[in-house]
Structures are given as C-alpha cells and as structure tokens.
Design a protein around this motif. Structure first.
Motif: not given
Length: 291
Positions: A219-220, A225-231, A273-285
């Motif tokens: 929902g953000r 998303r970019l800020a969380f991914a960078a962090a 790495a998982g968090e980075f992808v999740g913030y940018l691309a979502g949880p997927g499956d």
C-alpha cells in the motif's frame, strides 16, 4: 494446533510427544497439513485421535495456523509446527503459565533439536537467537510463532486477527495495540528439530524476508519502497550484531556461534537481499515457499 508443511517424518515425533502428554484424552490436537496424502494417511493411522485438516495444494504457514485456530474448540489454543518437538511438560506448562500470568498469549524458548551439524546451528541462531532456552520470564516484544499459547476467551473480540493470514509478529502487534498483555515463560519449551542444507536455508531465508518486506510495504508509494530498499542494504551487520548480542547476553552456545559464523554471515546477506527485492517488487509467491 500444528501447521504441517514439511511432510514425513516431521509431524510424527511432534505428535508422539503430545500423545505422551494426554493427546486424545482431554487435549484436542489439530494438524493443518498441505504436504500431501501420505502425511495425512500416516497421521490418521498412527494417531486416530488427531483432527486433520488437509489441503491438497500448497498453503502458507500463516494460512494453516489460522484455519487450525478456527477449528479449535478449547479456550487455550497452543500453536506449533511439524518440525518442532514439545518438551515433555509442554501442555501443562502452558496451562499453568496462562493461569499464573493472566496474559492473553504466552510463549516460550526454543532449543536446537538438530545439534550435530554446523548448518543447523547457523539456522538456529538466525531464527531463534532471541529465544534461546531458557528465556527470561516476563513481558516480551518477541513471542515465537511455533511455541505460543493463546487465551481465546480473553481475546474473543479480536479473534479475527488470526484470519488475516499474517505472520505472528503482525498478530502479536495487533494484540498489543489493543492492550492485551503478552510475555514469555521459561518452562514452555520446544526443540527445533529440522535438518537443513545450505541451499535449502538460503532459499527459505530469501523467501521469508521477501514475503516479510513485501507485506510490510503493502500500500505504500514508490518513494517509500525505494527508501526501505536502500535501508535494507545495511541490514547484514545489524542482523549479525543482534545475533551476537543475544548469544553474549545469554552466555550460551558461544563456541557453536563461532563455528557457524561464516554461515550466519551468508544467511544474513541473503535476508537483506530478500528484503531488497520484496520492497521493490512485492512478496510474489514467497510465502508459499517457506517451510
């Protein structure tokens, strides 16, 4: 209730422990399983007193937990997973802890039930360093999803939080927001008894963190998303320091942590790495790939 995703032989030892503690004799045991008909058949043959809720397609652990809790009829509902082996006094310890504290949820500590391999120690530290047995008694911000008992009468008005198919940290945060007290009792113990390979846990760690991040950012907007991914790029040293701090404060397993250190570092990088992808691309499956 037991969330079962790993297949045989994992649920068997868990159920044997519960059987010795009164399973089927005043203690309702529910297994919510999605690992396949062989597991369901074995449970029904060996433990006919167990209520089995079977799903024919992959389901997430939070989904299985919520459906098992929905089926439960008792006031006190304890949650664990198929690869966990409860201590011989687990059921009585939970009942006594709720009666003594009056808390809405009481969790306990975790031991390493697969102590002979370095990779399993690394997994244990990454997953449960904050819950090394014995845990300190008292209110706590951290309760384990696979070793907690809930007073369903006390939280009846917010029981719906269990049906949102979220991980335990979200559920426990919701309960705290509504003023319900949660804490730890050292006598409530399970053993984490699962054998891993390095690729196996790399995959699980990645998907767990991607699912966590994807749901956290839901929902953000793009800037957030970019800020969380960078962090998330700074996470590995933070995670490693947290694990080292837990072990140092408890004064236990320091030698084991030293031996497992290279893998702990690897798994911490994978989490980031998982968090980075999740913030940018979502949880997927990813939530369906966690075992």
């Amino acid at each position: 209730m037991i969330a079962s995703v790993n297949g045989l032989p994992y649920p068997i030892e868990c159920l044997r422990s519960l059987e010795a503690q009164g399973g089927g004799d005043g203690c309702e045991v529910i297994v919510a399983d999605c690992s396949g008909p062989a597991t369901v058949a074995a449970i029904r043959e060996l433990f006919p007193w167990v209520r089995v809720l079977a799903f024919s397609e992959p389901r997430s652990i939070p989904f299985l937990r919520s459906r098992g809790i929905e089926m439960a009829r008792a006031r006190l509902v304890a949650v664990t997973e198929d690869h966990c082996v409860p201590a011989p006094t687990w059921v009585r310890a939970m009942v006594d802890a709720v009666a003594r504290t009056g808390w809405a949820a009481v969790g306990g500590g975790v031991t390493n039930g697969s102590p002979n391999r370095v990779v399993d120690w690394a997994v244990y530290f990454c997953e449960y360093s904050g819950l090394i047995d014995p845990v300190p008694a008292g209110p706590s911000e951290q309760l384990p999803g696979m070793n907690t008992v809930y007073d369903m009468d006390q939280i009846a008005s917010v029981r719906h939080v269990f049906h949102e198919d979220r991980w335990e940290n979200v559920i426990h945060d919701r309960l705290r927001e509504r003023g319900y007290p949660l804490g730890l009792a050292p006598e409530i113990v399970v053993a984490h008894s699962k054998r891993f390979t390095i690729p196996m846990f790399v995959s699980e760690r990645y998907h767990y963190s991607r699912a966590f991040a994807g749901h956290r950012i839901d929902g953000r907007g793009g800037a957030a998303r970019l800020a969380f991914a960078a962090a998330s790029l700074a996470l590995p040293p933070v995670l490693i320091a947290r694990i080292v701090g837990h072990v140092r404060r408890r004064g236990l397993h320091r030698g084991r942590l030293l031996m497992a250190a290279p893998l702990v570092v690897l798994f911490s990088v994978v989490w980031a790495a998982g968090e980075f992808v999740g913030y940018l691309a979502g949880p997927g499956d990813s939530i369906l790939r966690i075992r």
